[in-house]
Design a protein around this motif. Structure first.
Motif, PDB file in Angstrom:
ATOM      1  N   GLU A 122      61.610 -75.540  39.681  1.00  0.00           N
ATOM      2  CA  GLU A 122      61.760 -76.986  39.842  1.00  0.00           C
ATOM      3  C   GLU A 122      63.090 -77.323  40.541  1.00  0.00           C
ATOM      4  OE1 GLU A 122      61.897 -79.036  36.130  1.00  0.00           O
ATOM      5  OE2 GLU A 122      62.057 -81.026  37.025  1.00  0.00           O
ATOM      6  N   ASP A 162      58.501 -81.548  36.338  1.00  0.00           N
ATOM      7  CA  ASP A 162      58.519 -80.721  35.144  1.00  0.00           C
ATOM      8  C   ASP A 162      57.152 -80.146  34.815  1.00  0.00           C
ATOM      9  OD1 ASP A 162      61.264 -80.771  33.699  1.00  0.00           O
ATOM     10  OD2 ASP A 162      61.014 -82.758  34.586  1.00  0.00           O
ATOM     11  N   HIS A 190      65.310 -82.002  28.723  1.00  0.00           N
ATOM     12  CA  HIS A 190      66.399 -82.081  29.695  1.00  0.00           C
ATOM     13  C   HIS A 190      67.750 -82.035  29.004  1.00  0.00           C
ATOM     14  CE1 HIS A 190      63.414 -83.707  32.773  1.00  0.00           C
ATOM     15  NE2 HIS A 190      63.849 -82.558  33.212  1.00  0.00           N
TER      16      HIS A 190
END
Ligand SMILES: [Zn+2]
Length: 404
Positions: A195, A251, A282
């Motif tokens: 990512e 995500d 996160h």
């Protein structure tokens, strides 16, 4: 020092060493490196291509062993190569802050550092060893903590206390793009795709489009594979006097079928459980990387900021709505619930309209393909451009109204 075990090893290199060689990052020989359980506790062996300064310490909640090197190139080193005969489930590695790269080992029980050292071999390679021994939770807590300079602290700037004046349509609009994750925190991963890399590519492309279009100035919170704590990203946006803060993510969701883009604004109460988990994950990535979260909100905690927040949140809502419209028009589809809320720390600047865009879910094969397709990305970028242009006009009109 609160009983902290920290080893700062200043090495002097004798003999003729070329500057180039000196600056090179140490590489890890995975074949001769391992994390194993001994009878007394954990043992970490890392064979490095050259000696480098290091520091070792443990952190609590969750229990972690942190090893910083100045500096090791972790590329190509996989957790499963190192986790051999051990209970340890996870180890994270990557660049941390300027000049330091970090390894974080999740400890399964309280252990204290018994010994740590570097043995330089005849060929100038160096074996780093850390030996831990089992300890009581009390002893572990007493021995844990980051040595000065090892935690990522939030930069403080004097002018950060002054709220940012909202844009009125005169002059360029300052957009701060925030490619999610980076460095020791790769974000979601599927195969070789991370990512962190996808979002950096996307942000750099989007920056080009915005600059070419005109009317915008653009800054990125990171321009390479660097680790930047969430709080620092917010501080950077404030230091840049950003008119808009746009955090970019893709995500993974545990229900792998979820597909399409989602736009998030900040809220204490999350829209749904998946959003809540996403926001927590996160924050946890920061924590695992060893960021000191104790000074969170200090920089911006004052009453002026609370007032600013009241004005900012409807502006952020409009931005999010415009993003949903722009992305839907250019991409054709969105996630079934494209407009969500959750407690993302990165959206907490009280005086900057901040929005987090999940461009897709890396856990979904279709989204994964799209995110890697420059054509698809271009459409998404044009959707964001349209949203920013529309928002800027409406937002400026409102600002002028309020001033009269
Ligand atoms: Zn993310």
């Amino acid at each position: 020092m609160r009983g902290i075990f920290a080893t700062l090893c200043a090495l002097s290199f004798a003999g003729a060493i070329h500057a180039q060689e000196f600056n090179a990052l140490a590489r890890v020989d995975v074949e001769k490196s391992a994390i194993i359980d001994t009878e007394d506790g954990l043992k970490v062996d890392l064979l490095l291509s050259q000696p480098v300064p290091y520091r070792v310490f443990t952190l609590t909640d969750p229990a972690r062993l942190v090893i910083d090197f100045n500096e090791v190139d972790w590329s190509g080193v996989e957790a499963e190569d190192l986790l051999l005969d051990t209970q340890v489930q996870a180890v994270h590695m990557g660049p941390f802050s300027a000049g330091w790269s970090r390894m974080v080992v999740d400890l399964t029980s309280p252990q204290v550092i018994d010994l740590a050292g570097l043995k330089v071999g005849e060929t100038r390679d160096a074996l780093f060893t850390a030996l831990l021994k089992n300890a009581t939770p009390e002893a572990f807590a007493a021995a844990s903590g980051a040595p000065a300079g090892a935690a990522f602290s939030v930069p403080k700037a004097v002018d950060l206390a002054t709220p940012i004046r909202r844009q009125t349509g005169e002059g360029d609009v300052m957009i701060v793009l925030d490619p999610g994750h980076g460095g020791i925190d790769p974000g979601a991963e599927r195969g070789d795709v991370r990512e962190a890399d996808l979002m950096l590519t996307f942000a750099l492309e989007l920056k080009e489009i915005l600059l070419r279009e005109g009317g915008f100035q653009v800054q990125l919170t990171r321009e390479d594979d660097a680790f930047v704590p969430l709080e620092t990203r917010v501080t950077m946006a404030r230091a840049a006097r950003a008119d808009v803060f746009l955090s970019l993510h893709a995500d993974a969701l545990s229900e792998g079928r979820a597909t399409g883009a989602t736009v998030y604004t900040l809220s204490d109460t999350a829209s749904d459980e998946a959003s809540q988990k996403l926001a927590e994950r996160h924050d946890r990535a920061d924590l695992l990387a060893g960021v000191d979260l104790s000074q969170q909100d200090d920089v911006i905690a004052n009453i002026l900021m609370e007032l600013a927040r009241t004005e900012t949140s409807p502006r952020a809502d409009r931005l999010a709505d415009d993003l949903v419209i722009g992305l839907r028009e250019h991409l054709g589809t969105m996630y079934k619930k494209p407009r969500l809320e959750a407690g993302f720390s990165v959206l907490k600047a009280p005086d900057i309209p901040s929005v987090l865009v999940e461009l897709g879910f890396i856990s979904n094969p279709k989204d994964l393909d799209r995110l890697q397709d420059p054509e698809w990305r271009k459409k998404a970028q044009l959707g964001i451009l349209q949203a920013l242009q529309n928002w800027t006009v409406t937002d400026a009109a409102e600002a002028r109204l309020l001033r009269q």
